[in-house]
Every structure is written in C-alpha cells, then in structure tokens.
Design a protein around this motif. Sequence first.
Motif, short mmCIF file in Angstrom:
data_model
loop_
_atom_site.label_atom_id
_atom_site.label_comp_id
_atom_site.label_asym_id
_atom_site.label_seq_id
_atom_site.Cartn_x
_atom_site.Cartn_y
_atom_site.Cartn_z
N LEU A 88 -9.49 -1.90 -3.01
CA LEU A 88 -10.10 -2.59 -1.86
C LEU A 88 -10.26 -4.09 -2.13
O LEU A 88 -10.11 -4.92 -1.24
N LEU B 159 -9.04 5.56 0.99
CA LEU B 159 -9.94 4.48 0.62
C LEU B 159 -11.26 4.52 1.38
O LEU B 159 -12.14 3.69 1.13
N LYS C 85 -5.49 4.33 3.47
CA LYS C 85 -4.99 5.00 2.27
C LYS C 85 -3.93 4.15 1.59
O LYS C 85 -3.37 3.22 2.17
N LYS D 7 0.82 -1.22 0.00
CA LYS D 7 0.00 0.00 0.00
C LYS D 7 0.85 1.27 0.00
O LYS D 7 0.40 2.33 -0.44
N ARG E 115 -10.92 3.03 -6.41
CA ARG E 115 -10.89 2.71 -4.98
C ARG E 115 -11.39 1.29 -4.74
O ARG E 115 -10.80 0.52 -3.98
#
Length: 903
Positions: A885, A770, A777, A630, A881
């Motif tokens: 996810l 997110l 994030k 991430k 997004r």
Amino acid sequence: MKFLDKIITELLAEHPDLSGFTIVIPGKRPAVFIKKILAEKQYSGFLPTFCTIEELIAEISGKQPVQGIALWLMAYDSYQQLDLSPKDDFASFLKWFPTVQKDWDDMLKFSDDDRAILEFMFDEERIKNWAQNLGEDEEVPRKKFLNFWKNMNVFLPFLKKQLQAKNLATAGMIHEAARNQINSFADQYKNRLVFCGFNAFTPVEEQLVRQFLQRDKAQIYFHGDRYYTEDERQEAGIFLRKYQTWKEFNKSRKFRWIEDDFSKPKQIKVYEVSGNVSQAQLLPSILNSLQHASGTELSDTAVVLLDEHLLPAALDSLSNVEQLNITMGFPLKNMAFSNAVKHIFHLQKQLAKRPNSYYYNDVLPILEELPNTSEELKTVATFKSLIEERNIVYFSESFLKSALDSLSYFPLLIKAESSDLFLKQIYNFCYDLKFRELDDLQFENIAHFEKIFKIIKNQTASYQFDITIETLEVLVNQVISSETIDFQGEPLQGLQLMGLLETRLLNFKNVIMLSVNEGKLPLGNTQNTYLPYDVRQHFGLHTFLENDSIYAYHFYLLIQESDSVHLLFNALSSGVNTGEKSRFITQLEFEDQFHSIEHTIIENLSASVEAQPIEIEKTPKVTERLHEWKNRVSATHLTSYLYNPIDFYLNKVLETRAVNEIEEQLSVKNYGNLVHYVLQIIYDTITGKVLTSEDLNISDDRIKEAMNQSIAQLKHQPEFYERGINFIHKSIAERVVKNIISYDRNLVLEGHSLKIIALERKFEEVDFYLDETRLEKVSFYGFIDRIDELDGVLRVIDYKTAKTKDLTLSIDEKNIDEYLMNDLKKQALQLCIYQYVLGQLPEFAGKYTETAIWSLTEVNKGAVSLQFTKGNLKDAMVSLRNLILEILNPEVPFTEKIRPVFD
C-alpha cells in the motif's frame, strides 16, 4: 610591449634605416610584435633581419643540424659498428640514448672538452671510492655503471667522427664547431647585431655577444629590475649580475636596462584552489573582474599555463571569449588518436606472445578511439554487444575476422607478418584517414603521425639492423613524448593563452598564472640526466639550480611590468602533486615589501551538493504504471523497494535495464545462477519419487557435465573458467553442488524420506487482497527454486548466495503493521510470500508447509527454516500488505535510502 617598444624607439632615434640590422631574439614570436611596433611608428624602410641565437650559432658553425629519428638511427648504426659489451638492441638503445645525447650536448655546450667529463665519469679511482667491491658479475649495478661509461668513452667520440664526416652535428656539436669560428665570423659579418632580452647564455653564446660588442658591431638590451638584480639573495638576477661585470660595459656603453618597475603599485592575488580543473573554471570570473575593474582589453591579458595538461580545461572555460590566441602547443601524446596508436602497438606485442588469442580490453580501446565511419560505428557497436551478451573475454583471430573484417583498419588488428609491413599498413591508414571528414584537432593529430611514420619508413630503409614492433613502439613514443600540435591564431589581438617560455620579451598589464605549484614552477631537481649534480657543478654544466634561476627570472619578469597578477595553485595532494604552492610565491610573501598580497581560498567551484536523498513524486503517469505493476508482483520487487525505493522506481516504473558489461571476474549473480542451473540439471532426472542413496550417488563426471551445460546456458565461453579467479569460482561452485547433494544423501542414509517435487516452479496470478472488501488486490508471480517433501513435510527452499539472515519472526500487536518493512527482513519477507503462495495453489492447499533459505556460503547448515516465536503467517502478511500500500500510495514519494559507503 613596453620593453620592445623602448628598444625600437632607441634604435630608430639613432638609425632611421634598420635594414642593416639583425635583431637576435630568444624565440621567433617577439618578431611579430616588433613588426607591429615598427608599423605603429610609421617606419617605411626595409625591415631588419630577425633570427634566434640558435640559428645564428648554427650559421657560424657551418654544420647541418641533425636530431630526432635521423640522429637516433645514425647513432645506433655507429653503436653497432663497435665491439661493445654488453650491446643493446635498438629498442633498448632508444631507452637511454636520448638522455645521454642531452647530457653530451650539455658537455659540448658548457665545457671546453667533452672527453674530460667522459673520462672523469669512468675514472676507476672515483668508482672505487664510491664502491670498494665491484665484483665480477656483469649484472651488479656498480659494474654496469662502470661498463656503461666505459662504453660511452668509446661510442660518443666515434659517433662524433661519424657525424663530422657527413658535416652533421647535434646541438652541442654545433656549439663546439662555432666556438673557433666566432672571431672570423665577427670580422666578416656585415650587419649590426641587436641582442634583445637574453638572460642566460651558454659559453659560446656569451663569446659571440662579447666579440661583437668589442668590435662595436652589436648592441645588447637586457630586461631586468632592481628588485632582483641588486639583491644578492635573489636567484632571478644571478645571470644579469654576472653580465654587469663584463669589461665591455663602460661609461660609453652602459649596461641596459635595469628598471625599477617591480616596486610600482600592483594588485597581487594568490588563489589556493582545490583541484586542477577548478583552476581553469576560475578563469572567467577573474577575467570578468579585470574587465569591470579597469575596462582593460583582453589583449593586455595573458593566461600562463605552467601545466600543459590544463590546456583542454582552460579552453573549455574560455569558450565564450571571442578572440583567443593560443601560443603553447597541445601535447600530441594526450590526444585520442595517439592513445589508439599506443593501444595498437600494445595489441601487436600481445599477439607476439599469444598469436591466436585476443583479450577484449586490448581491442575495445582501439575500436573506440580510432575515427570510424557511420558503417564502421555500426560494426563496432554490434561487436561490442556480441561480446557483452556472451561475456567473451578472450577470443580467436577467426572470431575477430568474422565480426570486424569490414573495418578499414582491420589489418592493424591482425598479428603483423613483419615490422616493415606493419609500418607500411599504419602509414597508409593514416594517409587515407586524412581524406575523411575530421575536426581540425583530429586532422592535425593524424597528420603528425603520418609524418612520423613516413620519416621512420624512409629513414630506416637505408639501415640493415632489425626494426621490431617493440622498436617501432619505442621509436614512436620517443617522438610523440615531445611533439605538440601548434595552434594558429592572431597574436596581436585578444586574450593570450601561453606557456611560461612563450612570454619572453613580452609584457602584459594583467597576468593570470595557473599551477604555480612546487615541481611546476620551478621544476626543481627533476632533470633527466645521467650526470650527478657534483659532476655537473664541477665542470660548469647547468644543474637544477641554474634552471631554477632561469624560471625565477621569467616569473619576476612577468610580474614587474604588470598591474594585476593572479597566481593560482592546486592545493590538493594527488599522484605526484603534493598540493604545495611554489616557493616563488612564498618568497613573494616574505620578501616583497612593496605590495600587499591578497590570499583567497577556493574550496570547490562546483555548487555544493547537500547530502539530501532523492525524492520522486508519484505523478499520475507513475501511478498508472504502478497499477499495471499490481498484476505481476514478485518478491524480488518488494525486496528491491526495501533496499532502495529509487531502485524500484528505475526498474519497475521506468523499466530501465542495467547495461551489459563484460565480466572478467564471475559476478555474485552469475555465480548463483551457475549453481542453480547445475542443481536443476542434476535433480531434474530424479524428481517425483522418494530418493534413495543411489539416486544421490552423483559422479564427478556428471557434475562436470552439468557444469558445462550451465556455462552454455549462461552463454559464457568455457575458456572464461580455465584460468585465474574464475577457475577458482567454478571449482567452488562444483564443491557447493557436491556438498548439497552430499547433504541430501546423508539425510536419506540417516533414514529420512526425501522427495523432490518441483524445481524452478513457476507461479503467477496468485491474488493477494489489500482490503477487507477484496476489491483491491495484487497478483504474485515468480519462481521457487525447489519444492520437496522431507518426512512428509512440504518444504519450499530458496537458494541464496548470501548468508541466511534473521529468519525467526516475533510479531505482536505493537510491531505488526511494519514488521517486514525492514531491509534486514528481506529474506523472511520472501519466504512469507512463498508460504502464502503455496497455500493458494490447488495442489498444495491445506498442506503444512515450511519455507527455508539454503545459503550457498553455508551449505553444511542445510535449509534454514522460517520460524514464528510470536504471531503467524497471517500477521506477517499485514505488514506485507502495508508495504504494498505504501508503494501504491500516491502521497508517498519514492525516497532514496542513503547508505554508508561500505554497506
């Protein structure tokens, strides 16, 4: 061994002492079984003498056999002494002489006068009837055919005289010499001959047998069955039916033996198998079924391979068999060291054409297939890494020497100064290799080559004609094409693995035959001969029909005394294999009225693989790696996931890297890099100002200079681009660069304002949240190929080697959640990320921005911008997004995308 046991029983009943007998057998192997039978019968006298019929004929002839390299060299020496036209060099001579020699041997064995056949082949009237207009051109095939046999009419008789003067003889000459000696030999020979299990005699062999029978100094035992001897249609009995008519057989000396074993109960199974290796994989299950069904000993079972290339697969399948006796030899030409030697000769021939230029693929197979010490393995690995990293396709001798001169076989990689020196080097290398730690097969392989090179070295020393590297190669290939490595084992115990001819005189309760395909059994019309079928037939030489009859006899002989027969054939068509079962199987199916033949189809022995996508669960360790990911998320990562989640898993979670491979042809990736680097070098000097047409008036020399700098940046050699398809790729890349520059220049000439702001602009730590709480994030990072300003509008441009795909977005509330979660939207997704990133960078914040793809395959279209017909960037980032996810969701596994083959 029922047949041999019957012979010995009868002999001992009539003659308790066999010391005065000579038992003549087709091959040497049955002698082992005869000795075993004598031991079981508690025979205590001196053993009889054992010999093959070829050895007996050679003894009668009084000639010293000559064959192989020694014969070829002597033959060429004789050939050179004649004033023949055209006259071949030794390499060309070796390509036809071994075949001519076999034909000549057949002439001498089966006809009374080889000259008659040679003259017939040269018969001018016959040639004229075949082709009326020969013409005068020596290269016309018909003329060459005539000249060839004209030369053979001179050469072969001359060669015969040369050999006779030295008391040497080929196999055919031995038969010819023995023909006139048989009567006196039969009168003088003290021992009584016992001929066992013969099927097809040459005329001289037949004369020998009959002369001894007439003098009542021999016994002969044939091994036949009523099934094929009494049926005129059965080719297996052709020769035995002929021998039954001999006048030597009468009431006091009956023809022995024609049995009636074939008609007895048997289990015959035919297996149609998909693939060669699959046949070998079926062996363990067949053997298990045999042992469970009858509790039979493996020594009563024979696995017969009709294709020698199946031996490695068969050995692998039978690895759990404790006792295994291998009678057939393993072809020398199929072994690793043999392949390495072939590559060494190929390299030397290439060096003769290009003395200081090495092609990487001429060298690597040698390095990989020759035995290496641990230190040499490190040297080879370093060399491979170097040429892969720098993509070196061609290199010089000095480069090779700097990298590999520590190898023990390095002298073999350098252009040989002479064939004599090269022969000495390769012989010494083989000799030294034998003292290393090698497995048995490697040792035997190397020892065979040491012997071959020693023979060539010694034999050629006494001849004056030139032996080139090419000649050496042909000479070695001729030898190894027929050489085998023989296995040593215990023939009286365990499972017997053998070829068809090795089964002569032997009987087994269980027979498993592999590759019972047409072309393997029988071989059919595949004789390597220069004599046409009609000539062979007219002069009584064996044709493929007689050879088929011999194979048919061996086939039925194996079946007749067995209880269980398993016939496997490869049903797949590939290469020369037609996937057709042998016609002998078809004959059994139609003509055998005694047995019910069971058929089994084996589609694939491997477990069937269902077309199910790979799924990889997200374990805690995987989730941990994803949380690390991430912090550095790139557009390429996300497009990789869209293309195939498994690729993303391998690259980003496991952090695997593609293996470096040498590109002989410039890859799409490196083609794109080449253009990128050239554009960066050229535009870097004019960044930061509004461009004029003069700024973009770039000369061809400047582009070529930038191209060379780019090639160096790729760590490629300039030579890589000097020829062939890579020269074309380079030329196309130069044209693409020119067209991009020309496109920009035309914009300026048309009055547009163009300013290059940045090239290869790096960005990192650009946060993207997110959730609404802004707790979750990811951070974007990456490089933007080009940022410019056209007429005051900020543009982000990404160069692509592919064509531009759909860059027009239409997002509404129905598709907003998954709009960019589509492989077809990869380019649009990347541009959305770039547009978002620029909005977060302080120097570009608040500015109107366009993002675009400039396709290198459609340069004249210019930069094609991302357009929204519905929705906006904020809407696009919703689906982006959701994509991130999904990647992070521990409940969603990485699932492979199965694509069509041509996707």
